[in-house]
Design a protein around this motif. Structure first.
Motif, PDB file in Angstrom:
ATOM      1  N   ILE A   1      41.649  49.282  96.481  1.00 29.60           N
ATOM      2  CA  ILE A   1      41.368  48.703  95.167  1.00 29.60           C
ATOM      3  C   ILE A   1      42.064  49.579  94.132  1.00 29.60           C
ATOM      4  CG2 ILE A   1      39.572  48.183  93.464  1.00 29.60           C
ATOM      5  CD1 ILE A   1      37.705  47.604  95.868  1.00 29.60           C
ATOM      6  N   VAL A   2      42.943  48.978  93.341  1.00 29.84           N
ATOM      7  CA  VAL A   2      43.716  49.733  92.359  1.00 29.84           C
ATOM      8  C   VAL A   2      43.187  49.557  90.943  1.00 29.84           C
ATOM      9  CG1 VAL A   2      45.799  49.789  93.779  1.00 29.84           C
ATOM     10  CG2 VAL A   2      45.453  47.899  92.166  1.00 29.84           C
ATOM     11  N   GLU A   3      42.365  48.516  90.731  1.00 28.23           N
ATOM     12  CA  GLU A   3      41.733  48.267  89.433  1.00 28.23           C
ATOM     13  C   GLU A   3      40.345  47.712  89.670  1.00 28.23           C
ATOM     14  OE1 GLU A   3      43.672  45.813  86.442  1.00 28.23           O
ATOM     15  OE2 GLU A   3      45.617  46.342  87.298  1.00 28.23           O
ATOM     16  N   CYS A   4      39.417  48.066  88.779  1.00 36.37           N
ATOM     17  CA  CYS A   4      38.084  47.487  88.834  1.00 36.37           C
ATOM     18  C   CYS A   4      37.623  47.205  87.412  1.00 36.37           C
ATOM     19  CB  CYS A   4      37.100  48.426  89.519  1.00 36.37           C
ATOM     20  SG  CYS A   4      35.413  47.756  89.581  1.00 36.37           S
ATOM     21  N   HIS A   5      37.197  45.985  87.181  1.00 33.96           N
ATOM     22  CA  HIS A   5      36.671  45.572  85.880  1.00 33.96           C
ATOM     23  C   HIS A   5      35.234  45.138  86.112  1.00 33.96           C
ATOM     24  CE1 HIS A   5      40.812  45.753  84.567  1.00 33.96           C
ATOM     25  NE2 HIS A   5      41.121  45.018  85.621  1.00 33.96           N
ATOM     26  N   THR A   6      34.305  45.865  85.531  1.00 33.82           N
ATOM     27  CA  THR A   6      32.901  45.595  85.776  1.00 33.82           C
ATOM     28  C   THR A   6      32.129  45.492  84.476  1.00 33.82           C
ATOM     29  OG1 THR A   6      30.946  46.302  87.027  1.00 33.82           O
ATOM     30  CG2 THR A   6      32.285  48.039  86.066  1.00 33.82           C
ATOM     31  N   ILE A   7      31.047  44.791  84.516  1.00 27.55           N
ATOM     32  CA  ILE A   7      30.194  44.652  83.343  1.00 27.55           C
ATOM     33  C   ILE A   7      29.286  45.878  83.238  1.00 27.55           C
ATOM     34  CG2 ILE A   7      28.488  43.208  82.166  1.00 27.55           C
ATOM     35  CD1 ILE A   7      31.381  41.969  82.604  1.00 27.55           C
ATOM     36  N   LYS A   8      28.628  46.234  84.341  1.00 22.98           N
ATOM     37  CA  LYS A   8      27.714  47.378  84.351  1.00 22.98           C
ATOM     38  C   LYS A   8      28.157  48.384  85.402  1.00 22.98           C
ATOM     39  CE  LYS A   8      23.836  44.485  82.951  1.00 22.98           C
ATOM     40  NZ  LYS A   8      22.512  43.969  83.317  1.00 22.98           N
ATOM     41  N   MET A   9      28.184  49.643  85.004  1.00 14.70           N
ATOM     42  CA  MET A   9      28.564  50.733  85.900  1.00 14.70           C
ATOM     43  C   MET A   9      27.394  51.699  85.998  1.00 14.70           C
ATOM     44  SD  MET A   9      30.952  52.456  87.657  1.00 14.70           S
ATOM     45  CE  MET A   9      32.548  51.835  87.131  1.00 14.70           C
ATOM     46  N   SER A  10      27.008  52.051  87.223  1.00 15.05           N
ATOM     47  CA  SER A  10      25.922  53.018  87.373  1.00 15.05           C
ATOM     48  C   SER A  10      26.449  54.434  87.135  1.00 15.05           C
ATOM     49  CB  SER A  10      25.273  52.916  88.757  1.00 15.05           C
ATOM     50  OG  SER A  10      26.017  53.604  89.730  1.00 15.05           O
ATOM     51  N   GLN A  11      25.564  55.310  86.732  1.00 11.23           N
ATOM     52  CA  GLN A  11      25.952  56.704  86.471  1.00 11.23           C
ATOM     53  C   GLN A  11      26.503  57.366  87.729  1.00 11.23           C
ATOM     54  OE1 GLN A  11      22.269  58.239  84.894  1.00 11.23           O
ATOM     55  NE2 GLN A  11      22.766  57.616  82.810  1.00 11.23           N
ATOM     56  N   PHE A  12      25.896  57.072  88.875  1.00  8.93           N
ATOM     57  CA  PHE A  12      26.372  57.656  90.131  1.00  8.93           C
ATOM     58  C   PHE A  12      27.712  57.050  90.536  1.00  8.93           C
ATOM     59  CE2 PHE A  12      21.786  58.399  90.356  1.00  8.93           C
ATOM     60  CZ  PHE A  12      21.769  59.756  90.641  1.00  8.93           C
ATOM     61  N   GLY A  13      27.867  55.756  90.320  1.00  8.83           N
ATOM     62  CA  GLY A  13      29.133  55.098  90.617  1.00  8.83           C
ATOM     63  C   GLY A  13      30.254  55.629  89.748  1.00  8.83           C
ATOM     64  N   LEU A  14      29.950  55.901  88.487  1.00  9.96           N
ATOM     65  CA  LEU A  14      30.954  56.399  87.547  1.00  9.96           C
ATOM     66  C   LEU A  14      31.596  57.683  88.060  1.00  9.96           C
ATOM     67  CD1 LEU A  14      32.428  56.186  84.827  1.00  9.96           C
ATOM     68  CD2 LEU A  14      30.475  57.380  83.790  1.00  9.96           C
ATOM     69  N   LYS A  15      30.817  58.559  88.636  1.00 10.12           N
ATOM     70  CA  LYS A  15      31.365  59.816  89.167  1.00 10.12           C
ATOM     71  C   LYS A  15      32.395  59.549  90.254  1.00 10.12           C
ATOM     72  CE  LYS A  15      27.201  62.416  88.118  1.00 10.12           C
ATOM     73  NZ  LYS A  15      26.043  63.142  88.648  1.00 10.12           N
ATOM     74  N   LEU A  16      32.105  58.596  91.131  1.00 11.20           N
ATOM     75  CA  LEU A  16      33.057  58.261  92.192  1.00 11.20           C
ATOM     76  C   LEU A  16      34.308  57.587  91.636  1.00 11.20           C
ATOM     77  CD1 LEU A  16      30.613  56.965  94.947  1.00 11.20           C
ATOM     78  CD2 LEU A  16      31.795  59.156  94.879  1.00 11.20           C
ATOM     79  N   PHE A  17      34.126  56.715  90.663  1.00 17.77           N
ATOM     80  CA  PHE A  17      35.267  56.031  90.050  1.00 17.77           C
ATOM     81  C   PHE A  17      36.177  57.037  89.342  1.00 17.77           C
ATOM     82  CE2 PHE A  17      33.055  52.229  91.028  1.00 17.77           C
ATOM     83  CZ  PHE A  17      33.962  51.183  90.917  1.00 17.77           C
ATOM     84  N   GLU A  18      35.592  57.999  88.658  1.00 19.28           N
ATOM     85  CA  GLU A  18      36.400  59.005  87.957  1.00 19.28           C
ATOM     86  C   GLU A  18      37.218  59.839  88.943  1.00 19.28           C
ATOM     87  OE1 GLU A  18      33.713  59.728  83.946  1.00 19.28           O
ATOM     88  OE2 GLU A  18      33.287  60.950  85.714  1.00 19.28           O
TER      89      GLU A  18
END
Length: 121
Positions: A72-89
């Motif tokens: 996955i090279v791009e992700c567009h989401t409405i809601k991002m969890s705080q824990f998920g944000l760390k992995l995405f960063e």
């Protein structure tokens, strides 16, 4: 970004949509998107070489973990969890979200935390 696809996940018409780079839909889910995405991944139904764009109503740890497995090279989401944000960063992919939430909610009952997110966090 395809605003029409983002609108579909924001309205919850679909909870997740995976496209190729030309925005052709290759997979979609209207219930338990993380569970359904992992099922398809383990069945071998996604190309490891194809770059994908993910549109989702909620993104958390389960989606963050599968980012590199699905290319996955791009992700567009409405809601991002705080824990998920760390992995995405850490992932280095292009992503955006409208609202930061503590934990992903269950797709069946918005008063409950998603069981997968609860386990992983």
């Amino acid at each position: 970004m395809n605003l029409g696809l983002l609108a579909q996940v924001e309205s919850k018409e679909l909870l997740a949509i995976l496209t190729d780079k030309e925005n052709n839909i290759v997979w979609q889910a209207n219930q338990s998107p993380a569970t359904e995405m992992y099922k398809e991944y383990f069945k071998g139904n996604f190309s490891k070489d194809e770059p994908y764009i993910l549109y989702t109503n909620q993104a958390g740890m389960a989606v963050g973990i599968i980012l590199s497995k699905l290319n996955i090279v791009e992700c567009h989401t409405i809601k991002m969890s705080q824990f998920g944000l760390k992995l995405f960063e850490k992932s280095g992919i292009k992503f955006d979200y409208k609202e930061l939430i503590p934990l992903v909610k269950s797709s069946k009952d918005e008063n409950m935390v998603c069981p997968i997110e609860k386990f992983l966090s």
